[in-house]
Motif scaffolding. Structure first.
Motif, PDB file in Angstrom:
ATOM      1  N   ILE A 101      16.295   0.524  -0.761  1.00 23.36           N
ATOM      2  CA  ILE A 101      15.666   0.245  -2.057  1.00 23.36           C
ATOM      3  C   ILE A 101      16.739   0.061  -3.131  1.00 23.36           C
ATOM      4  N   VAL A 102      17.742   0.922  -3.130  1.00 23.89           N
ATOM      5  CA  VAL A 102      18.829   0.820  -4.111  1.00 23.89           C
ATOM      6  C   VAL A 102      19.535  -0.530  -3.989  1.00 23.89           C
ATOM      7  N   ASP A 103      19.846  -0.927  -2.744  1.00 24.25           N
ATOM      8  CA  ASP A 103      20.539  -2.201  -2.528  1.00 24.25           C
ATOM      9  C   ASP A 103      19.685  -3.385  -2.988  1.00 24.25           C
ATOM     10  N   SER A 104      18.392  -3.358  -2.652  1.00 25.01           N
ATOM     11  CA  SER A 104      17.508  -4.463  -3.015  1.00 25.01           C
ATOM     12  C   SER A 104      17.303  -4.532  -4.528  1.00 25.01           C
ATOM     13  N   TYR A 173      -3.635   1.630  -3.372  1.00 25.30           N
ATOM     14  CA  TYR A 173      -2.287   1.380  -3.870  1.00 25.30           C
ATOM     15  C   TYR A 173      -1.617   0.284  -3.045  1.00 25.30           C
ATOM     16  N   THR A 174      -0.498  -0.185  -3.559  1.00 23.60           N
ATOM     17  CA  THR A 174       0.349  -1.087  -2.787  1.00 23.60           C
ATOM     18  C   THR A 174       1.197  -0.239  -1.849  1.00 23.60           C
ATOM     19  N   VAL A 175       1.079  -0.474  -0.562  1.00 26.74           N
ATOM     20  CA  VAL A 175       1.783   0.324   0.438  1.00 26.74           C
ATOM     21  C   VAL A 175       2.697  -0.575   1.268  1.00 26.74           C
ATOM     22  N   VAL A 176       3.910  -0.128   1.494  1.00 24.68           N
ATOM     23  CA  VAL A 176       4.844  -0.789   2.404  1.00 24.68           C
ATOM     24  C   VAL A 176       5.250   0.228   3.454  1.00 24.68           C
ATOM     25  N   ASP A 308      13.480  -1.679  10.600  1.00 25.76           N
ATOM     26  CA  ASP A 308      14.236  -2.534   9.683  1.00 25.76           C
ATOM     27  C   ASP A 308      14.148  -1.946   8.275  1.00 25.76           C
ATOM     28  N   PHE A 309      14.993  -0.942   8.008  1.00 28.39           N
ATOM     29  CA  PHE A 309      14.957  -0.267   6.717  1.00 28.39           C
ATOM     30  C   PHE A 309      15.307  -1.216   5.575  1.00 28.39           C
ATOM     31  N   ALA A 310      16.230  -2.154   5.829  1.00 31.63           N
ATOM     32  CA  ALA A 310      16.602  -3.106   4.781  1.00 31.63           C
ATOM     33  C   ALA A 310      15.399  -3.937   4.354  1.00 31.63           C
ATOM     34  N   GLU A 311      14.580  -4.342   5.318  1.00 31.94           N
ATOM     35  CA  GLU A 311      13.405  -5.137   4.992  1.00 31.94           C
ATOM     36  C   GLU A 311      12.349  -4.292   4.284  1.00 31.94           C
ATOM     37  N   LEU A 335       3.080  -4.281   6.498  1.00 29.77           N
ATOM     38  CA  LEU A 335       3.733  -3.634   7.634  1.00 29.77           C
ATOM     39  C   LEU A 335       4.954  -4.440   8.057  1.00 29.77           C
ATOM     40  N   VAL A 336       6.081  -3.752   8.185  1.00 34.05           N
ATOM     41  CA  VAL A 336       7.325  -4.382   8.622  1.00 34.05           C
ATOM     42  C   VAL A 336       7.441  -4.217  10.135  1.00 34.05           C
TER      43      VAL A 336
END
Length: 351
Positions: A101-104, A173-176, A308-311, A335-336
């Motif tokens: 999240i910090v990187d994005s 809510y918006t969920v990822v 895929d934590f980055a995604e 869902l990733v």
């Protein structure tokens, strides 16, 4: 601008101007650009030519200029900051999600304000939102993990863009989230395809949404395959809990394959099986979940489900900033996908 031209402009700055706090206009004069260009550089816009950006940044350094985020917020109605509420940094999944999240956010020109919550309760959630309000953020990402949103008495404050990670609250809510169920099915399917009669499971903590999703999918995959469902062991994400579960499973003569809910517990299983003389994968196969960077260094290298934590981080930031832009909530779950990474810890059962 040539280096000599830049230095000449810097030398022309009067002592009085250098003594007071530098303004955007001062930076623009020194860099030889417009104030609008300085504003674009300050806000991280990609439309500025790189050589010009470097001129502006050098002028900022020369003058000790710092963009006024409060003034910018009054002018544009935004602080360029996302708040993150986090209930635990101890789990690898949470810490890697936060890193993503910090990187994005940085790529989008946003800073992160982190508010850890020691006790996952309604009061804890409301207190975190209050603190974030005082710190002035544009939106909030909540790394939930525990079953807070399942309780009727627990809800998130309205009126602020929110994205929740690890939750089944997509109706409100918006969920990822990572596709926990698909990952677990891939792990179980791999073991059954190798010829194992069934797959035992070391689950994560009972209050973890991710752990429950993986455990439910494990059981469903076995039932759909028409194979026995063995007793489930329970861990707490740590390698120590996996080790304790492994000592018990090593004494089960019918246990030839184990799916651990994360790589840390799988590491504990490998140690326990080694101590009990159960050779992996000759005598027993092990699959983890997460695909930690160190998974390739386990002995043997660990077969695991890749998250895929980055995604996940990218989609969290994308979804919450979309709410900021459109000024409305967007309930629903993203869902990733996962993928299975096959290494040396799994093999067909001994004949």
């Amino acid at each position: 601008m040539s280096p000599s031209g830049f230095e000449a402009r810097a030398a022309q700055q009067s002592p009085a101007r250098r003594a007071r706090k530098a303004s955007m206009a001062d930076v623009a004069r020194l860099a030889g650009v417009s104030a609008q260009t300085v504003s674009r550089v300050s806000n991280g816009h990609s439309s500025v030519v790189e050589s010009t950006r470097e001129q502006v940044l050098e002028a900022m350094r020369q003058l000790g200029y710092r963009p006024n985020s409060a003034a910018r917020a009054l002018k544009y109605g935004e602080f360029r900051t996302i708040g993150v509420i986090l209930f635990s940094l101890s789990s690898v999944g949470n810490s890697r999600t936060l890193e993503a999240i910090v990187d994005s956010a940085a790529q989008e020109g946003y800073a992160i304000t982190l508010i850890p919550v020691a006790v996952p309760t309604q009061d804890g959630v409301l207190g975190a939102f209050t603190r974030l309000g005082e710190l002035a953020v544009d939106a909030v990402i909540v790394i939930m993990e525990v079953h807070l949103l399942d309780a009727a008495t627990v809800s998130l404050p309205v009126g602020v863009p929110v994205v929740v990670v690890d939750s089944n609250g997509g109706d409100r809510y918006t969920v990822v989230d990572t596709d926990q169920a698909d990952g677990a099915r891939r792990a179980v399917g791999h073991l059954l395809d190798l010829g194992h009669r069934t797959a035992w499971h070391v689950a994560g903590p009972e209050d973890s949404y991710a752990a429950e999703g993986r455990a439910v999918a494990w059981r469903a995959a076995l039932e759909e395959a028409g194979v026995p469902v063995p007793p489930m062991a329970r861990g707490d994400w740590t390698s120590g809990s996996g080790y304790r579960a492994g000592l018990a499973l090593a004494d089960e003569p019918d246990c030839t394959a184990v799916f651990a809910a994360n790589d840390q517990m799988a590491l504990g299983l490998l140690r326990a099986f080694h101590e009990r003389g159960r050779v992996v994968p000759r005598d027993i196969s092990v699959v983890g979940f997460d695909d930690l960077p160190d998974a390739t260094s386990f002995i043997p290298p660990l077969t695991t489900v890749h998250q895929d934590f980055a995604e996940v981080g990218r989609r969290c930031v994308e979804r919450v900033l979309r709410q900021v832009q459109h000024r409305r909530t967007e309930p629903g779950t993203t869902l990733v996908p996962t993928r299975l990474v096959v290494r040396g810890s799994t093999a067909p059962p001994r004949a």
